[in-house]
Design a protein around this motif. Structure first.
Motif, PDB file in Angstrom:
ATOM      1  N   ILE A   1     -19.820  24.555  59.050  1.00  0.00           N
ATOM      2  CA  ILE A   1     -20.397  25.506  58.098  1.00  0.00           C
ATOM      3  C   ILE A   1     -19.372  26.577  57.731  1.00  0.00           C
ATOM      4  O   ILE A   1     -18.694  27.129  58.588  1.00  0.00           O
ATOM      5  N   ASP A   2     -19.288  26.871  56.451  1.00  0.00           N
ATOM      6  CA  ASP A   2     -18.420  27.940  55.959  1.00  0.00           C
ATOM      7  C   ASP A   2     -19.222  29.249  55.995  1.00  0.00           C
ATOM      8  O   ASP A   2     -19.775  29.687  54.980  1.00  0.00           O
ATOM      9  N   PHE A   3     -19.301  29.881  57.158  1.00  0.00           N
ATOM     10  CA  PHE A   3     -20.198  31.017  57.371  1.00  0.00           C
ATOM     11  C   PHE A   3     -19.958  32.186  56.415  1.00  0.00           C
ATOM     12  O   PHE A   3     -20.929  32.784  55.928  1.00  0.00           O
ATOM     13  N   PRO A   4     -18.714  32.574  56.131  1.00  0.00           N
ATOM     14  CA  PRO A   4     -18.533  33.702  55.205  1.00  0.00           C
ATOM     15  C   PRO A   4     -19.120  33.464  53.820  1.00  0.00           C
ATOM     16  O   PRO A   4     -19.413  34.418  53.091  1.00  0.00           O
ATOM     17  N   ALA A   5     -19.291  32.201  53.435  1.00  0.00           N
ATOM     18  CA  ALA A   5     -19.780  31.874  52.097  1.00  0.00           C
ATOM     19  C   ALA A   5     -21.283  31.600  52.057  1.00  0.00           C
ATOM     20  O   ALA A   5     -21.833  31.332  50.987  1.00  0.00           O
ATOM     21  N   VAL A   6     -21.970  31.668  53.202  1.00  0.00           N
ATOM     22  CA  VAL A   6     -23.415  31.425  53.239  1.00  0.00           C
ATOM     23  C   VAL A   6     -24.140  32.547  52.484  1.00  0.00           C
ATOM     24  O   VAL A   6     -23.820  33.726  52.627  1.00  0.00           O
ATOM     25  N   GLN A   7     -25.120  32.165  51.685  1.00  0.00           N
ATOM     26  CA  GLN A   7     -25.917  33.132  50.929  1.00  0.00           C
ATOM     27  C   GLN A   7     -27.400  32.859  51.148  1.00  0.00           C
ATOM     28  O   GLN A   7     -27.806  31.723  51.388  1.00  0.00           O
ATOM     29  N   CYS A   8     -28.196  33.906  51.018  1.00  0.00           N
ATOM     30  CA  CYS A   8     -29.652  33.734  51.057  1.00  0.00           C
ATOM     31  C   CYS A   8     -30.281  34.718  50.083  1.00  0.00           C
ATOM     32  O   CYS A   8     -30.055  35.933  50.176  1.00  0.00           O
ATOM     33  N   LEU A   9     -31.048  34.189  49.137  1.00  0.00           N
ATOM     34  CA  LEU A   9     -31.728  35.020  48.153  1.00  0.00           C
ATOM     35  C   LEU A   9     -33.111  35.406  48.654  1.00  0.00           C
ATOM     36  O   LEU A   9     -33.816  34.592  49.243  1.00  0.00           O
ATOM     37  N   ASN A  10     -33.469  36.664  48.440  1.00  0.00           N
ATOM     38  CA  ASN A  10     -34.770  37.244  48.808  1.00  0.00           C
ATOM     39  C   ASN A  10     -34.923  37.500  50.303  1.00  0.00           C
ATOM     40  O   ASN A  10     -36.036  37.651  50.793  1.00  0.00           O
ATOM     41  N   GLU A  11     -33.825  37.575  51.038  1.00  0.00           N
ATOM     42  CA  GLU A  11     -33.908  37.938  52.449  1.00  0.00           C
ATOM     43  C   GLU A  11     -34.160  39.435  52.576  1.00  0.00           C
ATOM     44  O   GLU A  11     -33.661  40.238  51.783  1.00  0.00           O
TER      45      GLU A  11
ATOM     46  N   PRO B   1     -29.821  42.004  55.067  1.00  0.00           N
ATOM     47  CA  PRO B   1     -28.568  41.331  54.702  1.00  0.00           C
ATOM     48  C   PRO B   1     -28.054  40.415  55.807  1.00  0.00           C
ATOM     49  O   PRO B   1     -28.093  40.758  56.989  1.00  0.00           O
ATOM     50  N   ASN B   2     -27.620  39.228  55.414  1.00  0.00           N
ATOM     51  CA  ASN B   2     -27.011  38.235  56.308  1.00  0.00           C
ATOM     52  C   ASN B   2     -27.978  37.613  57.312  1.00  0.00           C
ATOM     53  O   ASN B   2     -27.552  36.895  58.213  1.00  0.00           O
ATOM     54  N   SER B   3     -29.276  37.863  57.166  1.00  0.00           N
ATOM     55  CA  SER B   3     -30.222  37.262  58.113  1.00  0.00           C
ATOM     56  C   SER B   3     -30.344  35.755  57.894  1.00  0.00           C
ATOM     57  O   SER B   3     -30.643  35.010  58.830  1.00  0.00           O
ATOM     58  N   GLY B   4     -30.083  35.272  56.675  1.00  0.00           N
ATOM     59  CA  GLY B   4     -30.054  33.836  56.446  1.00  0.00           C
ATOM     60  C   GLY B   4     -28.920  33.187  57.206  1.00  0.00           C
ATOM     61  O   GLY B   4     -29.074  32.113  57.789  1.00  0.00           O
TER      62      GLY B   4
ATOM     63  N   LEU C   1     -35.119  35.176  59.944  1.00  0.00           N
ATOM     64  CA  LEU C   1     -35.008  35.355  58.496  1.00  0.00           C
ATOM     65  C   LEU C   1     -36.394  35.629  57.945  1.00  0.00           C
ATOM     66  O   LEU C   1     -37.319  34.836  58.138  1.00  0.00           O
ATOM     67  N   LEU C   2     -36.542  36.747  57.253  1.00  0.00           N
ATOM     68  CA  LEU C   2     -37.830  37.150  56.695  1.00  0.00           C
ATOM     69  C   LEU C   2     -37.667  37.417  55.208  1.00  0.00           C
ATOM     70  O   LEU C   2     -36.732  38.106  54.794  1.00  0.00           O
ATOM     71  N   SER C   3     -38.579  36.846  54.422  1.00  0.00           N
ATOM     72  CA  SER C   3     -38.534  37.138  52.988  1.00  0.00           C
ATOM     73  C   SER C   3     -38.976  38.575  52.750  1.00  0.00           C
ATOM     74  O   SER C   3     -39.659  39.181  53.568  1.00  0.00           O
TER      75      SER C   3
ATOM     76  N   LEU D   1     -34.191  31.194  49.335  1.00  0.00           N
ATOM     77  CA  LEU D   1     -33.212  30.200  48.905  1.00  0.00           C
ATOM     78  C   LEU D   1     -31.963  30.379  49.759  1.00  0.00           C
ATOM     79  O   LEU D   1     -31.200  31.324  49.569  1.00  0.00           O
ATOM     80  N   LEU D   2     -31.780  29.464  50.719  1.00  0.00           N
ATOM     81  CA  LEU D   2     -30.656  29.522  51.644  1.00  0.00           C
ATOM     82  C   LEU D   2     -29.594  28.522  51.187  1.00  0.00           C
ATOM     83  O   LEU D   2     -29.851  27.322  51.119  1.00  0.00           O
TER      84      LEU D   2
END
Length: 252
Positions: free
Chosen positions: A30-40, A43-46, A63-65, A76-77
């Motif tokens: 996994i490319d951790f620095p590039a992981v994104q999560c919308l509506n978290e 920050p960075n909980s995804g 992870l909580l919406s 959206l993870l």
């Protein structure tokens, strides 16, 4: 271990599961620095729920919406990989709605007003996704996730649920995977995603996830940036043919 009594397609992985058919952990790819999560909500909980396999049973971090009673509790993870991978299965775990015995076994408890995800839409190698796009985009696969009451039953407690990814051909040479959790088990069935809850008076309960894991195998094909040299305008002096100056002087 197969699960009897219902028709959902999944396998229960035991705490020390080394079943080669399920694949090995893809976390190292996994490319951790590039992981994104919308509506978290944090920050960075995804990124934080992509835990080590031995930490998968911990209830924190989670992870909580975002908590908004008027908005769908969707997440959206987006998970990119440092190399192309073949994915065989994924695991999703939530303590939301878990029985008291499971909560007691955890060091801390999760948010009381939260629910486990119900429907997961998966998109492979589709960059630049957002909610507006995925709501109407045909997914690579769709999974119906089991409620926490099943995940944490006495029969299965201590293990995780592995959902096979099919058809297998769609999960080869994966460089990025997007997980769209469009609803949860507190919502009426059929709501979420391209459907909404505008016709109901019920408040939305946030979606909570404590672990996401991937199994499969790497291909050792590292992702590389494509290097290219672009010329804005071709100059005659930059494209001389050997001997052309001699022939020019001779008037040829």
């Amino acid at each position: 271990m197969p699960c009897e009594g219902h028709s959902h397609d999944h396998e229960h992985a035991e705490p020390d599961d080394t079943n080669a058919a399920l694949g090995t952990s893809l976390r190292p790819a996994i490319d951790f620095p590039a992981v994104q999560c919308l509506n978290e909500s944090h920050p960075n909980s995804g990124r934080d729920i992509l835990k080590l396999y031995e930490d998968r049973m911990s209830s924190t971090p989670s992870l909580l919406s975002q908590e908004d009673p008027d908005e769908d509790p969707e997440l959206l993870l987006i998970v990119p990989f440092t190399e192309a991978v073949t994915m065989k299965s994924l695991s999703v775990l939530s303590y939301a709605g878990a029985p008291n015995n499971a909560m007691a076994a955890s060091a801390t408890t999760t948010t009381a007003a939260a629910a486990a995800p119900r429907t997961l839409r998966i998109y492979v190698n589709r960059p630049n996704l957002d909610f507006e796009t995925v709501r109407d985009l045909e997914p690579t696969a769709t999974l119906s996730l089991m409620p926490s009451s099943h995940q944490w039953s006495e029969e299965h407690e201590g293990g995780t649920i592995d959902y096979p990814l099919r058809p297998a051909g769609r999960f080869q040479n994966v460089s990025e995977i997007a997980l769209y959790f469009c609803d949860n088990h507190a919502m009426p069935e059929g709501c979420g995603g391209s459907n909404d809850m505008d016709d109901t008076d019920e408040d939305r309960v946030p979606t909570e996830i404590t672990y996401v894991g991937f199994k499969g195998k790497g291909t050792n094909m590292k992702r590389k940036a494509v290097e290219a040299v672009y010329e804005t305008l071709g100059m005659k002096k930059d494209h001389k043919v050997p001997g052309s100056e001699y022939f020019a002087r001779q008037g040829l």
